[in-house]
Write a protein that holds these residues in place. Structure first.
Motif, mmCIF file in Angstrom:
data_model
loop_
_atom_site.group_PDB
_atom_site.id
_atom_site.type_symbol
_atom_site.label_atom_id
_atom_site.label_comp_id
_atom_site.label_asym_id
_atom_site.label_seq_id
_atom_site.Cartn_x
_atom_site.Cartn_y
_atom_site.Cartn_z
ATOM 1 N N GLN A 76 0.801 -1.224 0.000
ATOM 2 C CA GLN A 76 0.000 0.000 0.000
ATOM 3 C C GLN A 76 0.836 1.278 0.000
ATOM 4 O O GLN A 76 0.553 2.187 -0.761
ATOM 5 N N PRO A 77 1.855 1.402 0.811
ATOM 6 C CA PRO A 77 2.642 2.654 0.793
ATOM 7 C C PRO A 77 3.198 3.015 -0.567
ATOM 8 O O PRO A 77 3.114 4.155 -0.982
ATOM 9 N N ASN A 82 3.107 6.649 -5.225
ATOM 10 C CA ASN A 82 2.988 6.879 -6.673
ATOM 11 C C ASN A 82 1.909 7.912 -6.984
ATOM 12 O O ASN A 82 2.075 8.761 -7.857
ATOM 13 N N LYS A 83 0.773 7.834 -6.265
ATOM 14 C CA LYS A 83 -0.302 8.788 -6.502
ATOM 15 C C LYS A 83 0.136 10.205 -6.156
ATOM 16 O O LYS A 83 -0.126 11.158 -6.894
ATOM 17 N N ALA A 84 0.813 10.364 -5.030
ATOM 18 C CA ALA A 84 1.315 11.688 -4.631
ATOM 19 C C ALA A 84 2.326 12.212 -5.635
ATOM 20 O O ALA A 84 2.352 13.409 -5.967
ATOM 21 N N LEU A 85 3.149 11.306 -6.146
ATOM 22 C CA LEU A 85 4.147 11.711 -7.139
ATOM 23 C C LEU A 85 3.482 12.225 -8.407
ATOM 24 O O LEU A 85 3.897 13.236 -8.990
ATOM 25 N N TRP A 86 2.399 11.543 -8.839
ATOM 26 C CA TRP A 86 1.691 11.990 -10.034
ATOM 27 C C TRP A 86 1.026 13.352 -9.815
ATOM 28 O O TRP A 86 0.976 14.180 -10.723
ATOM 29 N N TRP A 87 0.513 13.562 -8.603
ATOM 30 C CA TRP A 87 -0.068 14.873 -8.288
ATOM 31 C C TRP A 87 0.992 15.963 -8.388
ATOM 32 O O TRP A 87 0.747 17.042 -8.936
ATOM 33 N N ILE A 88 2.158 15.691 -7.843
ATOM 34 C CA ILE A 88 3.246 16.687 -7.887
ATOM 35 C C ILE A 88 3.640 16.979 -9.326
ATOM 36 O O ILE A 88 3.826 18.138 -9.726
ATOM 37 N N VAL A 89 3.770 15.906 -10.123
ATOM 38 C CA VAL A 89 4.137 16.100 -11.536
ATOM 39 C C VAL A 89 3.065 16.902 -12.263
ATOM 40 O O VAL A 89 3.362 17.811 -13.054
ATOM 41 N N GLY A 90 1.781 16.612 -11.979
ATOM 42 C CA GLY A 90 0.693 17.347 -12.619
ATOM 43 C C GLY A 90 0.692 18.824 -12.267
ATOM 44 O O GLY A 90 0.507 19.690 -13.125
#
Length: 391
Positions: A76-77, A82-90
């Motif tokens: 899970q971590p 990965n989701k947080a990373l995609w938010w940052i990239v977006g």
């Protein structure tokens, strides 16, 4: 099972080829064969695909579930990461795109094009937003008005201004300079107007000067006087003498674009001194006029006709199109157009350069405005605004 080194019965050391124990006679060969069969049965039970009910009951399922849970939680971590990373990239992509779009929209080239349009629009409001003086302050309404008069007088002035703004040479009369920030990020630009000098040659001592009815200081330079706080435009310059016997001299002067030094000669004329004989003749003329007045029974009618003619002439001199903010048109039939408003107008009072116009608006309502009028400019001190006649 492999070879035995000791007897299972007595523990005596035996050789690999002994079938019986040399000490106690135990049947070693038989023992080995029996143990091989038991090992084979145990292996077949362990490899069976269908567990027996006993095996099912004894299976440590809770232990297996417990073992599997750490694996799931350990996965899970990384998913959240990965989701947080995609938010940052977006977010980075959006910010970068916004910056690039803003850099284009508020870019210098785009601003310069807008400044060219605003400065040459002939609209006081737009010109005020774009023009600053040498100290970075908003250009005064008077100087903007003078520049608008130059546009009317010289048809090539607009293109000259646009060319100078586009070339961005600091030595030009008009140049682009940075003036703060837009949205706190992008550079903001305005058009700086450089002061130019006007040299005045006059024949009186210690004169005073007014520019568009405003007193200004002059610098003495040999036989000339220098007015240095002027920008390109058309001005009404008046030279006044402290000697009441001298007549003031007024002249419309054009400060051209790009000229470092503008020169004008304004010699003050002397008022002719009257002699005693002239005074006696004037007194006699006055007596004759008084006698003729006593004999004239239609004096009041003539006065009324004269006033009517004055009002008519003052109205006629006002007729025309004026550039301002908004533009004004006064028509000979007594109608007017002021921006998007229209109606009829009437000159209700005129005293020298002071004039009052009553506007009767279409749809009802009226308003009376006061101006100073010199034949080409209607100036309202109430609004600090000028309208310049060009037709």
């Amino acid at each position: 099972m492999g070879k035995l080194e000791y007897c299972p019965n007595c523990g005596h050391k035996i050789e690999p080829d002994n079938d019986f124990c040399p000490n106690c006679g135990f049947d070693i060969k038989k023992f080995i064969e029996e143990n091989k069969e038991e090992s084979a049965e145990e292996k077949s039970v362990e490899s069976s695909p269908e567990p027996t009910p006993d095996n099912q009951a004894t299976e440590p399922r809770p232990a297996q579930q417990t073992d599997s849970q750490p694996d799931q939680s350990s996965n899970q971590p990384p998913k959240k990461h990965n989701k947080a990373l995609w938010w940052i990239v977006g977010i980075i992509i959006v910010l970068l795109g916004g910056y690039l779009l803003g850099n284009w929209y508020y870019g210098k080239n785009r601003q310069v094009q807008s400044l060219q349009d605003e400065v040459t629009s002939g609209k006081t409001g737009e010109m005020k937003l774009a023009l600053v003086d040498e100290n970075g302050n908003t250009l005064s309404t008077k100087k903007i008005g003078a520049l608008k008069r130059l546009y009317i007088k010289d048809s090539s002035a607009i293109q000259k201004v646009r060319n100078q703004i586009n070339s961005n040479d600091e030595d030009n009369s008009f140049s682009v300079q940075e003036s703060g920030k837009m949205l706190g990020i992008f550079k903001k630009y305005k058009v700086r107007v450089r002061n130019q000098e006007l040299s005045i040659d006059t024949n009186i001592d210690n004169p005073t000067f007014t520019v568009d009815d405003k007193s200004v200081a002059a610098r003495v330079d040999g036989d000339e006087y220098k007015l240095s706080d002027l920008t390109p435009g058309v001005y009404d310059i008046t030279v006044k003498s402290r000697n009441k016997s001298d007549q003031d001299k007024s002249k419309q002067v054009t400060i051209h674009i790009g000229d470092d030094d503008n020169e004008v000669t304004m010699n003050v004329e002397k008022i002719k001194q009257t002699t005693t004989k002239d005074n006696d003749d004037e007194d006699n003329d006055r007596e004759d006029d008084n006698d003729s007045d006593d004999l004239d029974t239609n004096d009041s009618d003539d006065t009324e006709d004269s006033n009517d003619n004055d009002e008519s002439s003052s109205s006629d001199s006002l007729v025309g199109d004026y550039t301002g903010d908004p533009d004004l048109s006064l028509y000979s039939d007594g109608s007017y157009q002021l921006g998007d408003k229209s109606g009829t107008y009437q000159v209700v009072n005129r005293n020298g350069n002071h004039i009052q116009i009553k506007y009767n608006q279409s749809g009802g309502g009226s308003v009376t405005e006061s101006y100073s009028f010199d034949g080409t400019e209607l100036y309202s001190s109430k609004y600090d605004e000028s309208w310049y006649k060009w037709n």
